[in-house]
Design an enzyme around this catalytic site. Structure first.
Site, PDB file in Angstrom:
ATOM      1  N   CYS A   1       0.811  -1.214   0.000  1.00  0.00           N
ATOM      2  CA  CYS A   1       0.000   0.000   0.000  1.00  0.00           C
ATOM      3  C   CYS A   1       0.846   1.266   0.000  1.00  0.00           C
ATOM      4  O   CYS A   1       2.039   1.241   0.307  1.00  0.00           O
ATOM      5  CB  CYS A   1      -0.878   0.075   1.243  1.00  0.00           C
ATOM      6  SG  CYS A   1      -1.867  -1.382   1.523  1.00  0.00           S
TER       7      CYS A   1
ATOM      8  N   GLY B   1       0.540   0.282  -5.133  1.00  0.00           N
ATOM      9  CA  GLY B   1      -0.701  -0.496  -5.125  1.00  0.00           C
ATOM     10  C   GLY B   1      -1.596  -0.098  -6.270  1.00  0.00           C
ATOM     11  O   GLY B   1      -1.912   1.080  -6.414  1.00  0.00           O
TER      12      GLY B   1
ATOM     13  N   ASN C   1      -0.498   1.300   5.768  1.00  0.00           N
ATOM     14  CA  ASN C   1       0.483   0.562   4.975  1.00  0.00           C
ATOM     15  C   ASN C   1       1.285  -0.326   5.914  1.00  0.00           C
ATOM     16  O   ASN C   1       1.798   0.146   6.921  1.00  0.00           O
ATOM     17  CB  ASN C   1       1.418   1.548   4.254  1.00  0.00           C
ATOM     18  CG  ASN C   1       2.602   0.874   3.552  1.00  0.00           C
ATOM     19  OD1 ASN C   1       3.676   1.435   3.460  1.00  0.00           O
ATOM     20  ND2 ASN C   1       2.400  -0.323   3.043  1.00  0.00           N
ATOM     21  N   GLY C   2       1.384  -1.627   5.531  1.00  0.00           N
ATOM     22  CA  GLY C   2       2.126  -2.581   6.366  1.00  0.00           C
ATOM     23  C   GLY C   2       1.206  -3.717   6.762  1.00  0.00           C
ATOM     24  O   GLY C   2      -0.012  -3.621   6.607  1.00  0.00           O
TER      25      GLY C   2
ATOM     26  N   TYR D   1      13.745  -2.583  -4.431  1.00  0.00           N
ATOM     27  CA  TYR D   1      12.743  -2.711  -5.487  1.00  0.00           C
ATOM     28  C   TYR D   1      11.532  -1.805  -5.343  1.00  0.00           C
ATOM     29  O   TYR D   1      11.088  -1.189  -6.312  1.00  0.00           O
ATOM     30  CB  TYR D   1      12.226  -4.157  -5.553  1.00  0.00           C
ATOM     31  CG  TYR D   1      10.966  -4.310  -6.377  1.00  0.00           C
ATOM     32  CD1 TYR D   1      11.019  -4.369  -7.767  1.00  0.00           C
ATOM     33  CD2 TYR D   1       9.706  -4.371  -5.774  1.00  0.00           C
ATOM     34  CE1 TYR D   1       9.846  -4.479  -8.528  1.00  0.00           C
ATOM     35  CE2 TYR D   1       8.548  -4.484  -6.525  1.00  0.00           C
ATOM     36  CZ  TYR D   1       8.627  -4.541  -7.898  1.00  0.00           C
ATOM     37  OH  TYR D   1       7.476  -4.646  -8.639  1.00  0.00           O
TER      38      TYR D   1
HETATM   39  P1  AMP Z   1       9.327 -13.569 -10.918  1.00  0.00           P
HETATM   40  O1  AMP Z   1       9.020 -13.568 -12.367  1.00  0.00           O
HETATM   41  O2  AMP Z   1       8.213 -14.195 -10.113  1.00  0.00           O
HETATM   42  O3  AMP Z   1      10.658 -14.145 -10.591  1.00  0.00           O
HETATM   43  O4  AMP Z   1       9.336 -12.058 -10.431  1.00  0.00           O
HETATM   44  C1  AMP Z   1      10.511 -11.301 -10.603  1.00  0.00           C
HETATM   45  C2  AMP Z   1      10.152  -9.922 -11.016  1.00  0.00           C
HETATM   46  O5  AMP Z   1       9.167  -9.385 -10.146  1.00  0.00           O
HETATM   47  C3  AMP Z   1      11.369  -9.003 -10.942  1.00  0.00           C
HETATM   48  O6  AMP Z   1      11.436  -8.266 -12.139  1.00  0.00           O
HETATM   49  C4  AMP Z   1      11.092  -8.105  -9.757  1.00  0.00           C
HETATM   50  O7  AMP Z   1      11.507  -6.797  -9.991  1.00  0.00           O
HETATM   51  C5  AMP Z   1       9.602  -8.141  -9.618  1.00  0.00           C
HETATM   52  N1  AMP Z   1       9.164  -8.098  -8.230  1.00  0.00           N
HETATM   53  C6  AMP Z   1       9.852  -8.351  -7.115  1.00  0.00           C
HETATM   54  N2  AMP Z   1       9.074  -8.189  -6.020  1.00  0.00           N
HETATM   55  C7  AMP Z   1       7.862  -7.842  -6.465  1.00  0.00           C
HETATM   56  C8  AMP Z   1       6.624  -7.527  -5.823  1.00  0.00           C
HETATM   57  N3  AMP Z   1       6.521  -7.529  -4.517  1.00  0.00           N
HETATM   58  N4  AMP Z   1       5.567  -7.182  -6.617  1.00  0.00           N
HETATM   59  C9  AMP Z   1       5.680  -7.185  -7.951  1.00  0.00           C
HETATM   60  N5  AMP Z   1       6.823  -7.475  -8.612  1.00  0.00           N
HETATM   61  C10 AMP Z   1       7.901  -7.797  -7.884  1.00  0.00           C
END
Ligand code: AMP
Length: 488
Positions: free
Chosen positions: A24, A50, A124-125, A265
């Site tokens: 969030c 979000g 948020n959290g 990230y």
């Molecule tokens: P995956 O394809 O499941 O390995 O997801 C990796 C990708 O998701 C990377 O490009 C990350 O930057 C991104 N990512 C990492 N954490 C999240 C998150 N919490 N929500 C959405 N994307 C994420």
């Protein structure tokens, strides 16, 4: 989508914990004639935190006016809606939940009328003892109207024996454990609070004499507000008639555990977190990664946008040209309609496409910030090879993600995390890369050390600063499902 809730449609039985992984962003304004408009802009800047629902509550002459709906901020709020959200005070929220079923009922800010006055809360959290509190309150007859953990704060506040809303809020926050950065609006007072561990960010700004509270500084930049400072872990600020009071009502001995993944990230690179530029930090992670995992290559290519800044740092240290050889379509929504006839690599090509003129015959370092399930990179590596890349070396600017987040980042269950089940060599083979190098946890710690703060790195270290309290198996819920017209 409309903001109306239609009862009753389908009774919904879901596990409570499915709803305990919300990402969030929150925003609040105290004392500005255009409070709702400013909140709208603030939420617009926080949209990355979000994308499933958003809401604004504005307060005029003690009356709360609310609009919440499913969808993106720009789609939910138009001129007419904003014009109805009158008043000098407002709070807003953007939300993404991992639960398959994302419901309007769970869209925030939550509003409640208590015997101490009306209150709106945006949180948020994730709270780690929300199950236990919910069970206890339900056992005493409480009726919950959402499946979100944040509602326990509202329920506790409504039941508190303290007199003022401010005292009641502090009373209820003293009972919850876990992560909270929240903004609360009473009939005339904006209260902002951060949990004692300081898991999630929260910044304080000023605009034309008004006070602004935002999850990230990029929201302050967008509205032209000055960034005064960040709230300290465990700090509660109470803003009334332009005056700010600061309180520190919680246990002061708890160590800080700011989420390192915000830096890696989640936060926008143009934000600062605890005084550290996110952009600069990510670039430095890329430099460290290049020193830890050098490789002979012709190009450094980022996975846009997540690996962009780290890739620049990697390229700088490696002395290898940086090229954006994978282009990202920014207009892809989370769900799209798949064609009936299967198109090769459709899923990934909707979002990313390779520039074969740049990749042909090249040895490429592909940089991303993290690997979660591995699906993105499996597809991208295949795509780069089909586009002519001779070698694809993966470099990840964080350590292997081995555990889920319990404090407010959307991560799948442990079993779904590729690095939980596989060694680095196995992951490299599964993804089909020529080599794979993750930033070491020491490299991450050394880079973060310059901030002189305490961090939570549980998703990498499996060292969770606060345990999740489930009190046995989660209760089954019966809820009415929200049905919005024009959902498609
Ligand atoms: P995956 O394809 O499941 O390995 O997801 C990796 C990708 O998701 C990377 O490009 C990350 O930057 C991104 N990512 C990492 N954490 C999240 C998150 N919490 N929500 C959405 N994307 C994420």
């Amino acid at each position: 989508m409309s903001g109306s809730v239609t009862f009753p449609q389908t009774l919904l039985n879901e596990r409570l914990d499915d709803h305990f992984h919300d990402q969030c962003g929150v925003f609040g304004v105290q004392g500005h004639p255009e409070a709702a408009n400013i909140t709208y802009l603030g939420l617009y800047a926080l949209q990355h935190r979000g994308q499933e629902s958003a809401g604004i509550v504005a307060v005029d002459a003690g009356q709360h006016r609310v609009h919440r709906a499913m969808g993106l901020v720009a789609d939910i709020f138009g001129e007419n809606t904003l014009a109805k959200l009158t008043g000098r005070h407002a709070v807003g929220h953007v939300r993404y939940s991992t639960s398959g079923e994302s419901q309007l009922l769970n869209a925030q800010p939550f509003c409640a009328t208590t015997d101490a006055g009306p209150v709106a809360i945006a949180h948020n959290g994730n709270l780690v003892n929300a199950f236990a509190i919910r069970r206890e309150l339900e056992g005493r007859g409480a009726i919950f109207s959402t499946t979100a953990d944040s509602e326990v704060i509202v329920q506790l506040l409504a039941r508190s024996r303290e007199k003022t809303l401010e005292e009641r809020l502090i009373d209820s926050l003293s009972r919850v454990k876990g992560a909270f950065s929240l903004v609360v609006m009473t009939s005339d007072t904006l209260i902002a609070a951060r949990d004692p561990n300081g898991f999630r960010p929260l910044s304080l700004g000023r605009l034309d004499g008004a006070w602004i509270v935002a999850s990230e500084t990029c929201a302050l930049d967008l509205i032209g507000a000055t960034h005064e400072r960040d709230l300290d872990p465990g700090e509660v600020v109470v803003i009334k008639r332009g005056r700010l009071r600061t309180l520190r009502p919680f246990d002061r001995d708890r160590p800080e555990h700011f989420c390192i993944f915000e830096h890696i990230y989640f936060a926008r690179p143009d934000s600062t977190l605890n005084g550290q530029s996110v952009y600069t930090f990510r670039k430095e992670l890329g430099r460290v990664l290049a020193r830890e995992h050098p490789v002979q290559a012709d190009l450094v290519v980022p996975v846009l946008d997540s690996g962009n800044t780290a890739a620049m740092g990697y390229a700088e240290v490696a002395g290898v040209p940086y090229e954006q050889a994978i282009i990202r379509n920014h207009y892809v929504k989370r769900t799209f309609i798949e064609p009936a006839q299967s198109i090769r690599h459709f899923g990934v090509k909707v979002k990313h496409n390779a520039v074969s003129e740049i990749l042909k015959g090249k040895r490429v370092v592909l940089v991303d910030d993290s690997i979660i399930r591995g699906t993105t990179l499996i597809k991208l590596v295949t795509m780069m090879r089909s586009a002519g890349a001779r070698e694809v070396h993966l470099r990840i600017s964080s350590p292997p993600t081995i555990g889920p987040c319990h404090y407010g980042i959307d991560t799948p269950t442990r079993d779904e995390l590729i690095a939980h089940n596989h060694s680095v060599d196995e992951i490299c083979k599964i993804i089909g890369a020529d080599s794979l190098g993750y930033l070491s946890i020491e490299g991450l710690h050394q880079t973060a050390a310059s901030m002189k703060r305490g961090f939570c790195d549980a998703c990498f270290s499996d060292d969770y600063p606060i345990d999740v309290e489930t009190s046995g198996s989660p209760p089954q819920l019966s809820l009415f499902r929200t049905v919005s017209q024009g959902d498609d």
